[in-house]
Design a protein around this motif. Structure first.
Motif, PDB file in Angstrom:
ATOM      1  N   ARG A  82       0.766  -1.248  -0.331  1.00  0.00           N
ATOM      2  CA  ARG A  82       0.227  -0.401  -0.092  1.00  0.00           C
ATOM      3  C   ARG A  82       0.506   0.911   0.402  1.00  0.00           C
ATOM      4  O   ARG A  82       0.078   2.796  -0.451  1.00  0.00           O
ATOM      5  CB  ARG A  82      -0.478   0.064   1.146  1.00  0.00           C
ATOM      6  CG  ARG A  82      -2.086  -1.394   0.729  1.00  0.00           C
ATOM      7  CD  ARG A  82      -2.866  -1.055   2.257  1.00  0.00           C
ATOM      8  NE  ARG A  82      -4.010  -0.128   2.059  1.00  0.00           N
ATOM      9  CZ  ARG A  82      -4.363   0.413   3.524  1.00  0.00           C
ATOM     10  NH1 ARG A  82      -5.087  -0.860   4.625  1.00  0.00           N
ATOM     11  NH2 ARG A  82      -6.072   0.361   3.204  1.00  0.00           N
ATOM     12  N   GLU A 161      12.183 -19.026   8.863  1.00  0.00           N
ATOM     13  CA  GLU A 161      12.160 -19.170  10.166  1.00  0.00           C
ATOM     14  C   GLU A 161      10.640 -19.271  10.387  1.00  0.00           C
ATOM     15  O   GLU A 161      10.387 -19.152  11.759  1.00  0.00           O
ATOM     16  CB  GLU A 161      12.105 -16.921   9.637  1.00  0.00           C
ATOM     17  CG  GLU A 161      13.286 -16.600  10.620  1.00  0.00           C
ATOM     18  CD  GLU A 161      13.381 -15.283  10.537  1.00  0.00           C
ATOM     19  OE1 GLU A 161      12.269 -14.235  10.689  1.00  0.00           O
ATOM     20  OE2 GLU A 161      14.519 -14.727  10.128  1.00  0.00           O
ATOM     21  N   GLU A 162       9.739 -19.219   9.343  1.00  0.00           N
ATOM     22  CA  GLU A 162       8.601 -19.351  10.108  1.00  0.00           C
ATOM     23  C   GLU A 162       7.976 -20.569   9.483  1.00  0.00           C
ATOM     24  O   GLU A 162       6.169 -20.343  10.204  1.00  0.00           O
ATOM     25  CB  GLU A 162       7.914 -18.028   9.171  1.00  0.00           C
ATOM     26  CG  GLU A 162       6.752 -17.385  10.467  1.00  0.00           C
ATOM     27  CD  GLU A 162       6.353 -16.140   9.805  1.00  0.00           C
ATOM     28  OE1 GLU A 162       5.458 -16.239   9.684  1.00  0.00           O
ATOM     29  OE2 GLU A 162       7.123 -15.279   9.658  1.00  0.00           O
ATOM     30  N   GLY A 164       5.668 -23.317   9.715  1.00  0.00           N
ATOM     31  CA  GLY A 164       5.780 -24.445  10.334  1.00  0.00           C
ATOM     32  C   GLY A 164       5.754 -25.673   9.806  1.00  0.00           C
ATOM     33  O   GLY A 164       6.430 -25.924   8.688  1.00  0.00           O
ATOM     34  N   HIS A 188      -3.813 -23.539   2.558  1.00  0.00           N
ATOM     35  CA  HIS A 188      -2.369 -23.085   3.554  1.00  0.00           C
ATOM     36  C   HIS A 188      -3.693 -22.000   3.967  1.00  0.00           C
ATOM     37  O   HIS A 188      -3.471 -21.443   5.438  1.00  0.00           O
ATOM     38  CB  HIS A 188      -1.402 -22.404   3.486  1.00  0.00           C
ATOM     39  CG  HIS A 188       0.001 -23.920   2.919  1.00  0.00           C
ATOM     40  ND1 HIS A 188       0.358 -24.267   4.217  1.00  0.00           N
ATOM     41  CD2 HIS A 188       0.452 -24.379   2.069  1.00  0.00           C
ATOM     42  CE1 HIS A 188       0.943 -25.414   3.790  1.00  0.00           C
ATOM     43  NE2 HIS A 188       1.315 -24.459   2.789  1.00  0.00           N
ATOM     44  N   LYS A 189      -4.868 -21.686   3.425  1.00  0.00           N
ATOM     45  CA  LYS A 189      -5.711 -20.604   4.196  1.00  0.00           C
ATOM     46  C   LYS A 189      -6.908 -21.466   5.339  1.00  0.00           C
ATOM     47  O   LYS A 189      -6.548 -22.601   5.693  1.00  0.00           O
ATOM     48  CB  LYS A 189      -6.713 -20.387   3.192  1.00  0.00           C
ATOM     49  CG  LYS A 189      -7.987 -20.962   2.963  1.00  0.00           C
ATOM     50  CD  LYS A 189      -8.854 -20.524   2.519  1.00  0.00           C
ATOM     51  CE  LYS A 189     -10.295 -21.260   1.575  1.00  0.00           C
ATOM     52  NZ  LYS A 189     -10.781 -20.729   1.032  1.00  0.00           N
ATOM     53  N   HIS A 190      -6.827 -20.110   6.343  1.00  0.00           N
ATOM     54  CA  HIS A 190      -6.759 -20.503   7.477  1.00  0.00           C
ATOM     55  C   HIS A 190      -8.780 -19.953   7.878  1.00  0.00           C
ATOM     56  O   HIS A 190      -8.360 -18.643   7.467  1.00  0.00           O
ATOM     57  CB  HIS A 190      -6.363 -20.354   8.791  1.00  0.00           C
ATOM     58  CG  HIS A 190      -7.057 -20.557   9.980  1.00  0.00           C
ATOM     59  ND1 HIS A 190      -7.466 -19.675  11.036  1.00  0.00           N
ATOM     60  CD2 HIS A 190      -6.327 -22.060  10.536  1.00  0.00           C
ATOM     61  CE1 HIS A 190      -8.029 -20.076  11.381  1.00  0.00           C
ATOM     62  NE2 HIS A 190      -6.890 -21.990  12.112  1.00  0.00           N
ATOM     63  N   SER A 191      -9.466 -20.089   8.077  1.00  0.00           N
ATOM     64  CA  SER A 191     -10.847 -19.205   8.121  1.00  0.00           C
ATOM     65  C   SER A 191     -10.481 -18.168   9.051  1.00  0.00           C
ATOM     66  O   SER A 191     -11.518 -17.306   8.896  1.00  0.00           O
ATOM     67  CB  SER A 191     -12.150 -20.463   9.110  1.00  0.00           C
ATOM     68  OG  SER A 191     -11.907 -20.957  10.243  1.00  0.00           O
ATOM     69  N   VAL A 192     -10.092 -18.598   9.999  1.00  0.00           N
ATOM     70  CA  VAL A 192      -9.599 -16.536  11.249  1.00  0.00           C
ATOM     71  C   VAL A 192      -8.439 -15.941  10.996  1.00  0.00           C
ATOM     72  O   VAL A 192      -8.856 -14.889  10.309  1.00  0.00           O
ATOM     73  CB  VAL A 192      -9.397 -17.540  12.942  1.00  0.00           C
ATOM     74  CG1 VAL A 192      -9.069 -16.361  13.121  1.00  0.00           C
ATOM     75  CG2 VAL A 192     -11.318 -18.438  13.126  1.00  0.00           C
ATOM     76  N   PHE A 193      -7.544 -16.665  10.420  1.00  0.00           N
ATOM     77  CA  PHE A 193      -6.433 -15.533  10.327  1.00  0.00           C
ATOM     78  C   PHE A 193      -6.138 -16.072   9.097  1.00  0.00           C
ATOM     79  O   PHE A 193      -5.029 -15.130   8.594  1.00  0.00           O
ATOM     80  CB  PHE A 193      -4.950 -17.169  10.637  1.00  0.00           C
ATOM     81  CG  PHE A 193      -4.976 -16.876  12.406  1.00  0.00           C
ATOM     82  CD1 PHE A 193      -4.978 -15.991  13.456  1.00  0.00           C
ATOM     83  CD2 PHE A 193      -5.611 -18.181  12.802  1.00  0.00           C
ATOM     84  CE1 PHE A 193      -4.698 -16.074  14.619  1.00  0.00           C
ATOM     85  CE2 PHE A 193      -5.766 -18.255  14.488  1.00  0.00           C
ATOM     86  CZ  PHE A 193      -5.334 -17.165  15.587  1.00  0.00           C
ATOM     87  N   GLY A 194      -6.773 -16.444   7.973  1.00  0.00           N
ATOM     88  CA  GLY A 194      -6.378 -16.473   6.357  1.00  0.00           C
ATOM     89  C   GLY A 194      -5.190 -17.153   6.073  1.00  0.00           C
ATOM     90  O   GLY A 194      -5.090 -18.208   6.225  1.00  0.00           O
ATOM     91  N   VAL A 199       2.050 -14.430   2.676  1.00  0.00           N
ATOM     92  CA  VAL A 199       0.955 -13.964   1.387  1.00  0.00           C
ATOM     93  C   VAL A 199       1.137 -12.528   1.648  1.00  0.00           C
ATOM     94  O   VAL A 199       0.456 -12.309   2.334  1.00  0.00           O
ATOM     95  CB  VAL A 199      -0.655 -15.103   1.516  1.00  0.00           C
ATOM     96  CG1 VAL A 199      -0.947 -14.275   0.407  1.00  0.00           C
ATOM     97  CG2 VAL A 199       0.133 -16.323   1.098  1.00  0.00           C
ATOM     98  N   PHE A 201      -2.008  -9.750   1.423  1.00  0.00           N
ATOM     99  CA  PHE A 201      -3.261 -10.141   1.338  1.00  0.00           C
ATOM    100  C   PHE A 201      -4.127  -9.386   0.593  1.00  0.00           C
ATOM    101  O   PHE A 201      -5.370  -9.518   0.523  1.00  0.00           O
ATOM    102  CB  PHE A 201      -3.912  -9.742   2.937  1.00  0.00           C
ATOM    103  CG  PHE A 201      -3.529 -10.796   3.684  1.00  0.00           C
ATOM    104  CD1 PHE A 201      -5.009 -11.961   3.972  1.00  0.00           C
ATOM    105  CD2 PHE A 201      -2.391 -11.315   4.379  1.00  0.00           C
ATOM    106  CE1 PHE A 201      -4.515 -12.788   5.206  1.00  0.00           C
ATOM    107  CE2 PHE A 201      -2.014 -12.487   4.985  1.00  0.00           C
ATOM    108  CZ  PHE A 201      -2.767 -13.765   5.061  1.00  0.00           C
TER     109      PHE A 201
END
Lengths: 275, 160
Positions: A82, A161-162, A164, A188-194, A199, A201
């Protein structure tokens, strides 16, 4: 890049380029390369080319050699999509005390409009904004190498690093049209965390992927939309959890302190009478 | 009016201590239930220190958040409340019992440290969240019993 080179007081030119505008994975990186105008002819002999046309090993090799070149200065800015970063880099280099007189850069938009905007911001610099600047001007090619190598390294570091243990590393090119990238996003999408933080967003494709997921509304976005907006976009109310405030129109009033003494308003403290 | 049962809070071992695991985010997440928070939400200590507090960085849904972990003022504790569990043991239907009876809350966990997150700005003493703590001092002064000496001091002040 921390110290100001001796030649900084000579008239200098700078190239600016970015990497990672297309892919949905990884950061977008702006890179710049600057040198005295008197060094321009030697610059052409360094075989810088648009980083997209170079193989990864060649890019890394050129990047390492330009870092060692005492007549070249460079800087990078890893950013969220942005922000507008060409301005930040120009400011950074000027603030270092480099006597910038010319700057070359690429744009996806209208070159003339961009040139006018940048010239207004930095009147002492002559801007050359052109499509394909990364292949036309060696100084921009160099900047594109700086940006691309930095980006590739950032993606690699992120993986180390990140990730999992259950994150699969085969995400393809990172471009939204790539089936491997699409599959990776879906997986790899998660319903809460995206998505994982690799990525980007704000990218349109990701927004489409996240449809049907848990809705998240941001306080800062609501502040942007002036006026009262619609109430279901606001901060979670205590009434949702069975708490009601003493105000009769409790739906209208959030934990904002609205309708109370200034002390409470400024601290968003609301009184609870029913729970 | 409902009731809040704080008895469990007195026994350190009976409830979970969530210190430093409670996060206040500058957004509303329309979801209730468990989630793999530590797997996806990974705060990192940043280089910046403001007002003696080391700031942290994290990302949520692609946005960068800047936060600070703070200790709750002494004398105060944070509690996670939930509907009292004996409600279901009554054998009543959940939906009707919730609306007909006064809700009963109980302490599910406690915390004395928590992290609050800003979206666009670095944490500072000017944040609403920290400023809301000002109320604690005022509340204390307001609720302190008034002594005879206080009254005498005020009445003398009024004459002078």
């Amino acid at each position: 890049m921390e110290f100001t080179p001796e030649w900084a007081s000579q008239p200098c030119l700078m190239g600016i380029d970015e990497a990672g505008r297309g892919p949905v994975l990884g950061p977008m990186v702006y890179g710049c390369l600057y040198c005295p105008i008197s060094y321009q002819s030697s610059l052409a002999s360094l075989h810088f080319a648009d980083s997209k046309t170079l193989k990864e090993e060649k890019r890394e090799e050129l990047y390492e050699s330009l870092k060692l070149d005492k007549s070249l200065g460079w800087a990078v800015d890893v950013i969220g999509p942005r922000e507008l970063s060409a301005k930040m880099l120009a400011k950074l280099v000027l603030d270092m005390g480099v006597f910038l007189t010319e700057a070359y850069l690429d744009t996806v938009g209208d070159p003339e409009k961009y040139r006018i905007k940048l010239s207004a911001r930095f009147p002492s610099i002559k801007f050359v904004v052109s499509k394909k600047a990364d292949s036309l001007y060696p100084v921009v090619s160099g900047a594109s190498i700086v940006a691309k190598v930095t980006r590739d390294r950032a993606v690699r570091e992120w993986l180390v690093e990140e990730t999992g243990e259950d994150i699969n590393r085969k995400f393809g090119s990172g471009y939204p049209g790539d089936p491997e990238t699409k599959a990776w996003l879906e997986q790899h999408k998660h319903s809460v965390f995206g998505f994982p933080s690799l990525v980007r967003f704000s990218w349109g494709t990701c927004t489409a992927h996240l449809k049907g997921e848990v809705e998240v509304t941001w306080e800062s976005d609501e502040a942007d939309e002036s006026g009262n907006g619609n109430s279901n976009k606001r901060q979670s109310k205590l009434s949702r959890f069975g708490f009601t405030t003493c105000e009769s129109r409790s739906e209208e009033i959030e934990s904002s302190g609205k309708g109370r003494c200034k002390f409470f308003q400024a601290r968003k403290i609301q009184q609870i009478t029913q729970f | 009016m409902g009731t809040i049962d704080l008895r469990a809070a007195a026994d350190e071992n009976s409830i979970a201590n969530l210190s430093s695991q409670v996060h206040q985010l500058p957004c509303c997440i329309r979801f209730e239930g468990p989630a793999q928070v530590s797997h996806y939400f990974k705060p990192k200590s940043s280089e910046v220190e403001i007002d003696g507090v080391r700031t942290e960085e994290a990302h949520f849904r692609g946005r960068k958040l800047q936060g600070a972990t703070i200790s709750l003022p002494s004398g105060y504790s944070g509690f996670v409340l939930g509907q009292a569990s004996n409600r279901n043991a009554n054998g009543k239907r959940k939906a009707s019992s919730l609306t007909e009876e006064k809700p009963c809350w109980e302490v599910k966990a406690k915390f004395d440290k928590m992290t609050y997150w800003n979206h666009d700005s670095l944490p500072s003493k000017d944040d609403t969240f920290l400023r809301s703590f000002h109320w604690f001092n005022i509340a204390e002064a307001l609720h302190k019993p008034v002594t005879v000496e206080d009254l005498v001091a005020v009445s003398h002040g009024g004459k002078g």
